[in-house]
Design a protein around this motif. Structure first.
Motif, short mmCIF file in Angstrom:
data_model
loop_
_atom_site.label_atom_id
_atom_site.label_comp_id
_atom_site.label_asym_id
_atom_site.label_seq_id
_atom_site.Cartn_x
_atom_site.Cartn_y
_atom_site.Cartn_z
N LEU C 225 0.82 -1.21 0.00
CA LEU C 225 0.00 0.00 0.00
C LEU C 225 0.86 1.27 0.00
CD1 LEU C 225 -2.84 1.32 0.34
CD2 LEU C 225 -2.38 1.30 2.80
N ILE C 226 1.93 1.23 0.79
CA ILE C 226 2.73 2.44 0.94
C ILE C 226 3.42 2.83 -0.37
CG2 ILE C 226 4.60 3.53 2.24
CD1 ILE C 226 2.02 3.02 3.81
N LEU C 229 0.83 4.35 -2.54
CA LEU C 229 0.50 5.73 -2.17
C LEU C 229 1.60 6.68 -2.64
CD1 LEU C 229 -0.91 5.26 1.45
CD2 LEU C 229 -2.14 6.13 -0.52
N VAL C 230 2.85 6.23 -2.50
CA VAL C 230 3.96 7.06 -2.99
C VAL C 230 3.78 7.33 -4.48
CG1 VAL C 230 6.44 7.03 -3.47
CG2 VAL C 230 5.61 6.38 -1.21
N VAL C 233 1.06 9.93 -5.20
CA VAL C 233 1.48 11.28 -4.81
C VAL C 233 2.48 11.84 -5.81
CG1 VAL C 233 2.79 12.56 -3.09
CG2 VAL C 233 0.95 11.08 -2.37
N TYR C 287 11.36 7.01 -1.46
CA TYR C 287 10.88 8.14 -0.64
C TYR C 287 11.66 9.40 -0.95
CZ TYR C 287 8.67 4.27 1.63
OH TYR C 287 7.93 3.15 1.86
N MET C 290 10.17 10.71 -4.02
CA MET C 290 8.93 11.44 -3.75
C MET C 290 9.23 12.83 -3.19
SD MET C 290 5.72 10.40 -1.32
CE MET C 290 6.00 11.27 0.19
#
Lengths: 328, 252, 306
Positions: C225-226, C229-230, C233, C287, C290
């Motif tokens: 999921l993470i 989501l990244v 975004v 990350y 992102m």
């Protein structure tokens, strides 16, 4: 100014009568303080450790409630700061430090530094983007911890010689419990106090109407950053205490579901209510503890409760007590 | 004249993509003056207010208040420099009492907000300021009411009071009469007239009667440009203004 | 580290990216149209993986298993939408996060009760177990190739659906300006039910396809999921095109980070430090990507809203 007395002011704006409600924190404190002495008589020794953990998580939840409930910052990475605190203790132990106070103090400082840096970047974002960036930073910390093989990597790190409490060592078998209780009470009192201070009012103003606050001359970004940093520091303290509580630290402490769980606890308890953090933690952990006695499927009732709270008590359980406690 | 101007905006430019929303606008406000800014919808009045107050970043141009250059300052720093504003859409703290609204405004301009341990409720100075503000705008009777439950006119007054707490030298009023009935409008006109003694005012307003009644000077903004500037009779007599803005409407 | 190795890793990254896209497409549309953050999307992925693995095992037909998984997951999603998500449209993001997190907790226990707490084996379809000789020096698993093909085909299909059908037009209208779309008479509620079902189907497909090369276990939904989501975004919330580009970027960056960073670090740093730093940087890479994208473009690469 003479006209103050003659103007119709809302109740509570002037002098505050000491009500029964203001005694509540003291009663709770007294009961909790007496618990280790009474518990053995009822064969509840096991629960001394449980309550100790509860108190530690309450510290973390209270710090999250401060930025979430009072500051309106929906952060999904708070467990990251708990982890930073815990790993600071590990680093101190690894470096040969034996004093709990030194290790915990350092944990507060280091997590504050991390929170200031992360907050400085994240707080430029709004809404979902803020949520995602705080999550991203917590994930970075998670992977950092996984890769730190010196501190056990994925398997975690055991602390084999418990940290020393200095002069308090050996006073009583449960001395660590009282230390945790004192710190939790201090954090609770401090955050309740800040909530009615100038800073607290400014923070809540930003939560309610950020544009207007800037237009009235408030340094919005700086106020949010200070709150975020403070909350991170207190979460770091919780992490340090958790390290001492378990004498074990692992990256799972920082998994994103831990951040989500903290968020959930605060929401169940009541965001922006002084009892919100403690209540939410007490409900969540007690329920989990009780359910685990009877079934290995203890997640779903909690999930169901969570959904029900969102639909039927959106402001949290603490609001049920509101009418009795109107002291702000 | 410009050497003594209290407020001076020079060559303000704002682009949204290809659209020139603010086109090299110059505006001055003299001490004690009420300078009204009028123009048809979409002329860029709100954009201009947001540029001046700092909610939108400028593309070009300079702003100075009392010799202090504002363009590089954040919105809250401009307030400290003496520039305060109201909002076209009422912007108050709706779930707080009127008193709490005013206390919050007073706190912004009476020392640091980085005080963590002393109770704000114990600070009499803030209470005094809040009460004085309430009296100024005529809300002293409703201090205990939740702001969101007040009638529209009273909420507009509260909005003005929040801006006044800064003791501004220039007050930006963004359509203070918007959505008001005649009764409330009269009160607001009286309030603005009364504020003239405390601060210079840049007034954006659609209500022509109020503008002609209050303004020392009127500037007309069309398509992001200042079309003309002058006193009421100059504006009324200006043929282009009548064409683009006043239409055939006759004003006494 | 030779050219063959690099090429192989890039293919792996592409495959992972495409699977991420299948997940992210539904997530970004639901988010874009109804302004709703649905954490339980990962649970649909898990449902797809489990159902496909079990049906495949008992029936022997992989294709049939995937289809059953998709249909079953759509039904589950409809139930979740009807019971929970539909009531969250008008609520804030926090309420959505909380309630759908509750759904995750229930889903995980449900899976545990039905299929047990341990990970299960998802067999690779028998016909696709061998390698394909892509280049003289590069044998590549046939199954992974199929994964790539299906991923690309679905992406193309979604592109055509969103850009060249009436439903797609309504979906885009809803994502870019919901109230305007409502004003123009679009039945956003119906569009949303369609999108939710479509998202569930894609999530189930991704789960079913990833099963044989990943681990089918409780918590797999939360884990993927993470990154999803990244992806949304980075891509810009509500933009399918953005999700596609971002998913490939994230897939490549993540895979490349894991494959190339450790050996590269070993070449320049002391071994012990490189061994510590390598996996950390690889895990962090997406990350950082992102954060970098958001610094330059605060609303993502392809902002759907004007």
């Amino acid at each position: 100014m003479s006209s103050v007395a003659t103007l119709p002011l809302p109740a509570g704006a002037g002098a505050r009568p000491r009500s029964a409600a203001s005694l509540l924190p003291w009663v709770v404190l007294a009961v909790l303080a007496a618990f280790p002495l009474i518990a053995p008589a009822f064969g509840l020794e096991y629960y001394i450790g449980f309550v100790r953990r509860l108190l530690i998580v309450m510290i973390a939840a209270t710090s999250l409630n401060f930025i979430l409930g009072y500051g309106g910052m929906v952060a999904l990475g708070h467990a990251g700061f708990v982890g930073v605190g815990a790993y600071t203790v590990v680093a101190m132990v690894e470096a040969g430090v034996g004093s709990a106070w030194a290790a915990w103090g350092m944990a507060i400082v280091i997590s504050a530094v991390f929170a200031a840096a992360i907050g400085a970047v994240s707080l430029r974002a709004r809404g979902v983007y803020f949520l995602m960036i705080t999550l991203a930073f917590a994930q970075m910390l998670y992977y950092l911890a996984v890769s730190l093989r010196t501190y056990g990597g994925d398997d975690g790190y055991g602390i084999y010689t418990p940290l020393s409490l200095g002069g308090l060592d050996g006073l009583h078998a449960d001395i660590f419990y009282w230390v945790v209780l004192a710190l939790a009470a201090l954090v609770f009192a401090f955050s309740s106090r800040v909530a009615v201070s100038r800073f607290g009012h400014a923070l809540m103003g930003i939560r309610d109407n950020e544009t207007r606050m800037a237009a009235m001359g408030y340094p919005v970004y700086r106020i949010k950053l200070v709150a975020f940093t403070g909350a991170g520091a207190v979460a770091g303290l919780a992490g340090a205490l958790l390290a001492s509580h378990n004498n074990f630290v692992s990256p799972s402490l920082m998994h994103w579901t831990e951040s989500a769980t903290l968020l959930v606890m605060v929401a169940i308890g009541g965001m922006g209510k002084r009892w919100g953090g403690p209540l939410g933690v007490a409900i969540w952990l007690t329920l989990a503890e009780v359910l685990k006695l009877y079934t290995e499927y203890w997640h779903w009732p909690i999930g169901l409760m969570l959904i029900l709270v969102v639909f039927f008590a959106p402001k949290g359980v603490a609001t049920l007590f509101e009418r009795k406690e109107k002291t702000q | 004249m410009s050497a003594t101007s209290l407020f001076e905006a020079k060559g303000l430019v704002k682009r949204f993509g290809g659209l020139l929303a603010t086109d090299h606008v110059d505006i001055t406000v003299e001490p004690g003056e009420i300078h009204a800014l009028i123009g048809p919808n979409g002329a860029g009045k709100s954009t201009l207010v947001n540029l001046i107050s700092g909610l939108l970043p400028l593309d070009e141009g300079s702003l100075s208040l009392d010799g202090v250059e504002l363009a590089a300052l954040a919105p809250h720093q401009r307030v400290r420099a003496g520039l305060s504003r109201c909002f076209q859409v009422t912007s108050v703290f709706k779930s707080d009492t009127v008193l709490d609204n005013l206390l919050l405004a007073a706190q912004a301009h009476a020392g640091s907000s980085f005080r963590f341990l002393s109770r704000r409720a114990a600070e009499d100075v803030l209470m005094e300021t809040a009460l004085r503000l309430a009296e100024t705008v005529g809300l002293a009777d409703v201090l205990g009411r939740i702001a969101g439950t007040l009638p529209h006119g009273a909420q507009r007054k509260l909005d003005v009071a929040l801006a006044l707490a800064a003791r501004p030298r220039l007050l930006l009023l963004d359509e203070p009469m918007a959505g008001m009935g005649p009764e409330d409008s009269l009160q607001m006109v009286a309030l603005i007239e009364q504020l003239r003694a405390q601060t210079a005012i840049l007034l954006i307003e659609h209500d022509m009667d109020a503008v002609f009644q209050l303004a020392d000077r009127i500037s007309v903004l069309v398509y992001g440009r200042v079309l003309t500037s002058g006193d009421a009779s100059h504006i009324k007599g200006h043929p282009e203004v009548q064409a683009v803005y006043l239409g055939t409407e006759a004003h006494a | 580290m030779d050219a063959i190795f690099i090429f192989e890793q890039l293919l792996n990254g592409l495959g992972y990216g495409l699977m991420l896209f299948l997940l992210a497409a539904g997530l970004t549309l639901v988010f874009g149209i109804m302004d709703t953050m649905n954490l339980a999307h990962g649970s649909l992925y898990m449902a797809g993986a489990y159902i496909a693995a079990k049906v495949h095992e008992s029936s022997g037909s992989f294709l049939g298993a995937v289809l059953v998984a998709i249909v079953a997951t759509i039904l589950i999603a409809a139930l979740i939408e009807w019971l929970v998500v539909r009531r969250l449209y008008s609520r804030d993001h926090l309420a959505q996060v909380l309630a759908t997190f509750g759904v995750i907790l229930i889903a995980d226990d449900l899976v545990k009760a039905i299929w047990g707490p341990s990970p299960i084996m998802a067999p690779t379809p028998a016909a696709l177990t061998g390698p394909v000789q892509l280049l003289a020096e590069l044998p590549y698993p046939a199954y992974r190739l199929v994964l790539l093909g299906v991923g690309l085909a679905v992406a193309l299909g979604l592109y055509l659906l969103v850009n060249h059908t009436r439903m797609g037009m309504l979906v885009r209208a809803g994502a870019s300006n919901r109230s305007m779309a409502e004003f123009m008479g679009v039945r956003v509620g119906r569009v949303f039910s369609f999108v939710f079902a479509l998202g569930a189907a894609l999530a189930a497909l991704a789960g079913a396809l990833m099963g044989p090369i990943g681990a089918v276990q409780i918590g797999m939904g939360e884990a993927i999921l993470i990154p999803a989501l990244v992806v949304i975004v980075i891509g810009g919330i509500g933009s399918v095109r953005g999700a596609f580009v971002a998913a490939l970027l994230v897939g490549l960056v993540d895979t490349a980070g894991r494959a190339f960073l450790p050996p590269m670090l070993r070449a320049v740093l002391p071994p012990s430090l490189a061994a510590d730093l390598g996996p950390a940087l690889a895990g962090i890479a997406m990350y950082v990507l992102m954060a970098a994208v958001l610094t330059l473009k605060p609303a993502g690469l392809f902002p759907a809203r004007a």
